[in-house]
Design a protein around this motif. Structure first.
Motif, PDB file in Angstrom:
ATOM      1  N   ARG A   1      -7.360   2.969 -13.981  1.00  0.00           N
ATOM      2  CA  ARG A   1      -7.364   2.744 -12.435  1.00  0.00           C
ATOM      3  C   ARG A   1      -9.016   2.961 -12.275  1.00  0.00           C
TER       4      ARG A   1
ATOM      5  N   GLU B   1       1.183   4.021  -3.486  1.00  0.00           N
ATOM      6  CA  GLU B   1       0.916   5.435  -3.368  1.00  0.00           C
ATOM      7  C   GLU B   1       1.836   6.145  -4.517  1.00  0.00           C
ATOM      8  N   ASP B   2       3.451   5.725  -4.452  1.00  0.00           N
ATOM      9  CA  ASP B   2       4.279   6.181  -5.140  1.00  0.00           C
ATOM     10  C   ASP B   2       4.228   5.925  -6.621  1.00  0.00           C
TER      11      ASP B   2
ATOM     12  N   GLU C   1       1.416   4.534  -8.363  1.00  0.00           N
ATOM     13  CA  GLU C   1       0.113   5.041  -9.079  1.00  0.00           C
ATOM     14  C   GLU C   1       0.549   6.641  -9.189  1.00  0.00           C
ATOM     15  N   GLU C   2       1.002   7.362  -8.470  1.00  0.00           N
ATOM     16  CA  GLU C   2       1.225   8.825  -8.703  1.00  0.00           C
ATOM     17  C   GLU C   2       2.346   8.989  -9.732  1.00  0.00           C
TER      18      GLU C   2
ATOM     19  N   TRP D   1      -7.154  -1.265  -1.209  1.00  0.00           N
ATOM     20  CA  TRP D   1      -6.484  -0.451  -2.267  1.00  0.00           C
ATOM     21  C   TRP D   1      -7.360  -0.372  -3.600  1.00  0.00           C
TER      22      TRP D   1
ATOM     23  N   SER E   1      -6.527  -2.662  -8.111  1.00  0.00           N
ATOM     24  CA  SER E   1      -5.354  -2.759  -7.725  1.00  0.00           C
ATOM     25  C   SER E   1      -4.769  -4.160  -7.699  1.00  0.00           C
TER      26      SER E   1
ATOM     27  N   THR F   1       0.726  -1.264  -0.053  1.00  0.00           N
ATOM     28  CA  THR F   1       0.170   0.050  -0.056  1.00  0.00           C
ATOM     29  C   THR F   1       0.885   1.228   0.010  1.00  0.00           C
ATOM     30  N   ASP F   2       1.885   1.142   0.643  1.00  0.00           N
ATOM     31  CA  ASP F   2       2.819   2.533   0.554  1.00  0.00           C
ATOM     32  C   ASP F   2       3.565   2.369  -0.648  1.00  0.00           C
ATOM     33  N   ARG F   3       3.940   1.431  -1.407  1.00  0.00           N
ATOM     34  CA  ARG F   3       4.632   1.402  -2.578  1.00  0.00           C
ATOM     35  C   ARG F   3       3.737   1.976  -3.676  1.00  0.00           C
TER      36      ARG F   3
END
Length: 189
Positions: free
Chosen positions: A178, A160-161, A163-164, A188, A183, A156-158
């Motif tokens: 998306r 974020e980066d 997907e941005e 998520w 995902s 979930t942390d990864r």
């Protein structure tokens, strides 16, 4: 103490990590390095904890460690996870990397075909199923919960980066993709 299940565990790990290296070599040879194995100190520690839990409970409560429906459930999860991940890598070819990309490579394309029609990150879902499945296979209650939580947090942390960055690289195409495809990581979108 019957350690045949542990030998199977190690054989599956070798197969998994060798496959990672071979697919990086096949599709992204310029990125081939030790990192391609996905073997890190935290991962090695986690696997060691799982092995320790297996050996300790095999020694203290051998009746808990046997080949049964739970073993086969875990083995199935691991095999399905391995297949999902490797199908994702083969489908994406050079677009699949082990590291989040912060600059768009010239040949980088948004992969939305094959397995990616159903799940945006089959590699993450596959690794989650694979790693947790191996702990289920070993009947490791603590390690199953630990692997599930730590990997969920990691992905979930990864995401974020990642997907941005994908949004920056592919704009509206990524936003539409998306919006319609899960995902692959529980909780998520």
């Amino acid at each position: 103490m019957d350690l045949s299940v542990l030998w199977l565990f190690f054989a599956i790990l070798v197969f998994f990590h060798a496959g990672e290296v071979l697919l990086v070599w096949a599709y992204n040879p310029e990125q081939l390095s030790w990192d391609s194995t996905l073997i890190t100190w935290p991962y090695t520690f986690a696997v060691s904890c799982g092995v320790s839990e297996f050996v300790a409970t095999e020694w203290m409560w051998p009746s808990l460690k046997h080949v049964d429906a739970i073993f086969y459930l875990g083995l199935t999860m691991a095999v399905v996870g391995e297949l999902l991940r490797k199908v994702g890598m083969v489908t994406a070819k050079h677009n699949f990397t082990h590291l989040v990309q912060y600059e768009k490579r010239q040949k980088h394309r948004l992969v939305t075909w094959g397995i990616y029609r159903f799940v945006r990150h089959p590699g993450y879902l596959g690794f989650l199923l694979f790693a947790v499945g191996l702990q289920v296979m070993l009947h490791n209650v603590v390690s199953t919960l630990g692997f599930a939580y730590v990997l969920w947090r990691f992905f979930t942390d990864r995401l974020e980066d990642e997907e941005e960055m994908l949004g920056k690289f592919f704009g509206a195409e990524h936003a539409a993709y998306r919006a319609r495809v899960w995902s692959g990581i529980p909780g998520w979108p």
